[in-house]
Design an enzyme around this catalytic site. Structure first.
Site, PDB file in Angstrom:
ATOM      1  N   ARG B  13     -35.402 -69.611 -66.125  1.00  0.00           N
ATOM      2  CA  ARG B  13     -34.951 -70.707 -67.005  1.00  0.00           C
ATOM      3  C   ARG B  13     -33.459 -70.972 -66.833  1.00  0.00           C
ATOM      4  O   ARG B  13     -33.007 -72.108 -66.979  1.00  0.00           O
ATOM      5  CB  ARG B  13     -35.295 -70.417 -68.469  1.00  0.00           C
ATOM      6  CG  ARG B  13     -34.696 -69.143 -68.988  1.00  0.00           C
ATOM      7  CD  ARG B  13     -35.183 -68.824 -70.394  1.00  0.00           C
ATOM      8  NE  ARG B  13     -34.898 -67.448 -70.746  1.00  0.00           N
ATOM      9  CZ  ARG B  13     -34.434 -67.068 -71.930  1.00  0.00           C
ATOM     10  NH1 ARG B  13     -34.208 -67.940 -72.883  1.00  0.00           N
ATOM     11  NH2 ARG B  13     -34.220 -65.797 -72.174  1.00  0.00           N
ATOM     12  N   GLU B  61     -42.388 -82.133 -80.936  1.00  0.00           N
ATOM     13  CA  GLU B  61     -42.614 -82.282 -79.500  1.00  0.00           C
ATOM     14  C   GLU B  61     -43.345 -83.569 -79.150  1.00  0.00           C
ATOM     15  O   GLU B  61     -43.072 -84.183 -78.109  1.00  0.00           O
ATOM     16  CB  GLU B  61     -43.400 -81.076 -78.960  1.00  0.00           C
ATOM     17  CG  GLU B  61     -42.672 -79.741 -79.038  1.00  0.00           C
ATOM     18  CD  GLU B  61     -42.776 -79.078 -80.416  1.00  0.00           C
ATOM     19  OE1 GLU B  61     -43.483 -79.634 -81.292  1.00  0.00           O
ATOM     20  OE2 GLU B  61     -42.158 -78.026 -80.630  1.00  0.00           O
ATOM     21  N   PHE B  86     -45.855 -75.492 -75.921  1.00  0.00           N
ATOM     22  CA  PHE B  86     -45.545 -76.634 -76.794  1.00  0.00           C
ATOM     23  C   PHE B  86     -45.232 -77.913 -76.019  1.00  0.00           C
ATOM     24  O   PHE B  86     -45.173 -78.985 -76.604  1.00  0.00           O
ATOM     25  CB  PHE B  86     -44.398 -76.262 -77.745  1.00  0.00           C
ATOM     26  CG  PHE B  86     -44.638 -74.949 -78.454  1.00  0.00           C
ATOM     27  CD1 PHE B  86     -45.895 -74.644 -78.954  1.00  0.00           C
ATOM     28  CD2 PHE B  86     -43.628 -74.014 -78.603  1.00  0.00           C
ATOM     29  CE1 PHE B  86     -46.146 -73.429 -79.588  1.00  0.00           C
ATOM     30  CE2 PHE B  86     -43.864 -72.797 -79.234  1.00  0.00           C
ATOM     31  CZ  PHE B  86     -45.124 -72.506 -79.726  1.00  0.00           C
ATOM     32  N   ASP B 120     -43.259 -62.176 -78.470  1.00  0.00           N
ATOM     33  CA  ASP B 120     -43.732 -63.151 -79.467  1.00  0.00           C
ATOM     34  C   ASP B 120     -45.261 -63.217 -79.544  1.00  0.00           C
ATOM     35  O   ASP B 120     -45.825 -63.681 -80.533  1.00  0.00           O
ATOM     36  CB  ASP B 120     -43.187 -64.553 -79.155  1.00  0.00           C
ATOM     37  CG  ASP B 120     -41.780 -64.741 -79.689  1.00  0.00           C
ATOM     38  OD1 ASP B 120     -41.330 -63.903 -80.489  1.00  0.00           O
ATOM     39  OD2 ASP B 120     -41.133 -65.731 -79.302  1.00  0.00           O
ATOM     40  N   ARG B 170     -39.182 -66.769 -68.917  1.00  0.00           N
ATOM     41  CA  ARG B 170     -38.154 -66.198 -69.779  1.00  0.00           C
ATOM     42  C   ARG B 170     -37.463 -64.960 -69.222  1.00  0.00           C
ATOM     43  O   ARG B 170     -36.244 -64.847 -69.317  1.00  0.00           O
ATOM     44  CB  ARG B 170     -38.788 -65.856 -71.131  1.00  0.00           C
ATOM     45  CG  ARG B 170     -37.877 -65.041 -72.029  1.00  0.00           C
ATOM     46  CD  ARG B 170     -38.528 -64.716 -73.362  1.00  0.00           C
ATOM     47  NE  ARG B 170     -37.658 -63.870 -74.147  1.00  0.00           N
ATOM     48  CZ  ARG B 170     -37.946 -62.623 -74.523  1.00  0.00           C
ATOM     49  NH1 ARG B 170     -39.095 -62.081 -74.201  1.00  0.00           N
ATOM     50  NH2 ARG B 170     -37.107 -61.925 -75.238  1.00  0.00           N
TER      51      ARG B 170
END
Lengths: 282, 316
Positions: B13, B61, B86, B120, B170
């Site tokens: 990223r 979004e 998302f 997460d 990530r």
């Protein structure tokens, strides 16, 4: 810009076009098309700075329009044809295989006047906000207009867009609701009551105007007033046009039953008796 | 085999963030949008350099995708970024209508893709996004393998006229591709030429595939490693040529089996060069909390599993 009398004539012809198109196609959405005819006719003939001769999808230097409620395609196509974007004869091809005037507006078929496809509801306000923002970023002084259905505002994305446009001070964005109070399954109040729509838009930080959506002079005034208020406070405007589903044809008026149903040939003939042919049928 | 040096672990990223800034400097039409994930998407530098071309959309979004399409219609080149789930599953219909069917020049910047999002857990880990985006007519799907390639792919995406789904992740992972190699959309990169078996990988699993190839080399197996950085359009010629040569193919991806790269390659080979295949992917299940490393091992997405699959396919 056309005079009010001229726009009344266009609107009458557009209503004839809508009924004939949907009848010929044997499917389509006449109810909302008839309720938004005067709003859209006034926009294209009396308000919007957009020239069919120089129109491009990108809309540089011109006002732009998005039809959020894509099922209002018949009125959109008829107004575009009558405004000179393509020959009115093309209206006879609605919903046919290979036609540029698809069941819902498409950009895949290079139809002049259409900048974005629509049909899946609740998205057009976001697109128009993007147009308005793009114009601001480019330092352009032109407007983005978007026509929405009232049932359509049940989509959550609408309110995302509402927050966004107010937050970003999109005073070059003018939205119109065809507030006919009907949706496919019945009256809006019975299907999913929306409460005080004007208060909702105000609460989201928008300017609001409520106007008679079948009085061309009132519609014209509403558009001009919207520009004025927006300039004064830097916010977008929602014009809630009070309209009647199926307006102009007595047996279609005021009921959700004509949302998405084609008239028979007999019904079409009956409707033609009620609508003056002003510009010549296609 | 060809040696690849990890020049220092970096997150892909961040490669996107650097690429976005470069693309923005090169072309004033480039704009960036995010849905309250500016920091996570590494858009800070772009936002600081070009505040008037950065659009904060808040946690909305669906609206962001619509706004991006509107911006694209007016001639901007919008990068709309969020977590992979998302910016795909949550807004599939918006992408379908406003970006794909609408033919708008929108770049969907998809971070934290796959299971390596980590702690997460499954709500935020998508292993279905490639399938969703692949299914859309005209959508270009890019899944670069490291920091450098993500940076270069971002620059290439900005130059390409049309919808792009750009997938990255990530965690910090090895950075081993050339720093300034122009990214060619639609090209499969042959990382190592081999003759005994073909390992096709995408994203984070390219490094794992190279590690697997090294391990196989020590056992006398010469593996060809192909980095499919563009999943759509797929470089069929490179894949078919390799399959005809090695007669055994492993496909490794940080994605579930349904609609992933494995199924895509299987379809191509069934048509053009039927070849025994083994798949290294997430299968048909959701992710869970854990460190990226733990999860990759637990879901069978590492060098060891790739090497095992290579030997298996060679014995078929």
């Amino acid at each position: 810009m056309a005079t009010i009398e001229e726009m009344k004539k266009v609107a009458s012809q557009v209503r004839r076009d809508i009924i004939r198109m949907v009848c010929m196609a044997k499917s389509g959405h006449p109810g909302g098309s008839l309720s938004s005819t005067d709003i859209l006719t006034t926009l294209y003939f009396g308000v919007m700075k957009q020239d069919p001769a120089t129109w491009t999808r990108e809309g540089k230097g011109q006002d732009m329009f998005i039809l959020s409620a894509g099922h209002l395609a018949p009125v959109y196509y008829a107004v575009l044809a009558r405004a000179g974007y393509y020959p009115a004869s093309e209206l006879a091809t609605l919903r046919q295989y290979g036609s540029r005037i698809q069941g819902h507006p498409s950009v895949e078929h290079d139809l002049p006047g259409v900048s974005q496809c629509s049909g899946s509801l609740g998205q057009g306000l976001s697109v128009a906000a993007g147009l308005a923002l793009g114009k601001k970023m480019s330092g352009e002084d032109s407007y983005a207009y978007v026509l929405c259905g009232d049932g359509e505002t049940e989509e959550g994305q609408f309110w995302e867009a509402a927050m966004f446009a107010a937050h970003h001070n999109l005073d070059n964005l003018i939205a119109m609701t065809d507030w006919n109070g009907q949706q496919i399954d019945g009256p809006v109040d019975e299907v999913s009551g929306q409460g005080d729509l004007e208060a909702k838009w105000k609460a989201f930080g928008w300017n609001t105007i409520v106007a008679d959506g079948h009085d061309i002079e009132a519609i014209l005034n509403a558009y001009n007033e919207a520009k004025k208020i927006n300039k004064s406070n830097g916010k977008p405007c929602m014009i809630l046009f009070r309209t009647e589903m199926g307006h102009g044809v007595d047996f279609m008026a005021g009921t959700h039953k004509w949302h998405g149903k084609a008239p028979s040939e007999e019904q079409c003939a009956e409707a033609m008796k009620q609508l003056e042919e002003t510009l010549g049928d296609f | 085999m060809k040696k690849y040096i990890d020049t220092g672990k970096k997150d892909t990223r961040s490669g996107f963030g650097v690429g976005l800034l470069e693309a923005g400097k090169a072309d004033p039409r480039v704009v960036a949008l995010t849905a309250d994930l500016k920091g996570s998407l590494k858009m800070d530098a772009f936002a600081a350099e070009f505040p008037d071309r950065f659009v904060q959309c808040g946690i909305a979004e669906a609206n962001m995708v619509g706004v991006a399409s509107g911006l694209a219609i007016t001639g901007k080149i919008p990068f709309a970024g969020s977590f992979a789930e998302f910016i795909t599953g949550r807004v599939y219909d918006q992408i379908r209508q406003e970006v794909a069917y609408g033919h708008t020049n929108v770049k969907l910047a998809s971070s934290h893709a796959g299971i390596t999002l980590g702690e997460d857990g499954a709500t935020h880990q998508t292993m279905e996004d490639i399938a969703l985006m692949r299914a859309l007519p005209g959508m270009v799907v890019i899944n670069p393998c490291d920091f450098n390639q993500t940076k270069n792919a971002t620059i290439a995406a900005a130059k390409y006229d049309g919808p792009v789904y750009l997938r990255f992740g990530r965690p910090s992972v090895p950075n081993f591709t050339p720093e300034d190699e122009p990214f060619e959309i639609g090209k499969a990169y042959v990382m190592n030429e081999g003759k005994d078996v073909t390992i096709i990988a995408t994203g984070h699993l390219v490094w794992e595939a190279l590690q697997a190839a090294e391990a196989l080399e020590s056992e006398g197996i010469c593996a060809e490693v192909i980095n499919v950085a563009t999943i759509k359009p797929l470089d069929e010629a490179t894949i078919v040529a390799s399959a005809l040569k090695t007669k055994g193919v492993v496909v490794a991806e940080e994605h579930n089996s349904a609609g992933g790269l494995g199924e895509l390659v299987a379809g191509v080979l069934a048509r053009r060069a039927p070849t025994p295949m083994e798949m290294v992917n997430g299968g048909d299940r959701f992710g869970q909390s854990g460190t990226p490393k733990e999860l990759m091992a637990a879901y069978g997405l590492d060098a060891a599993h790739i090497a095992k699959a290579a030997k298996k396919v060679m014995n078929r």
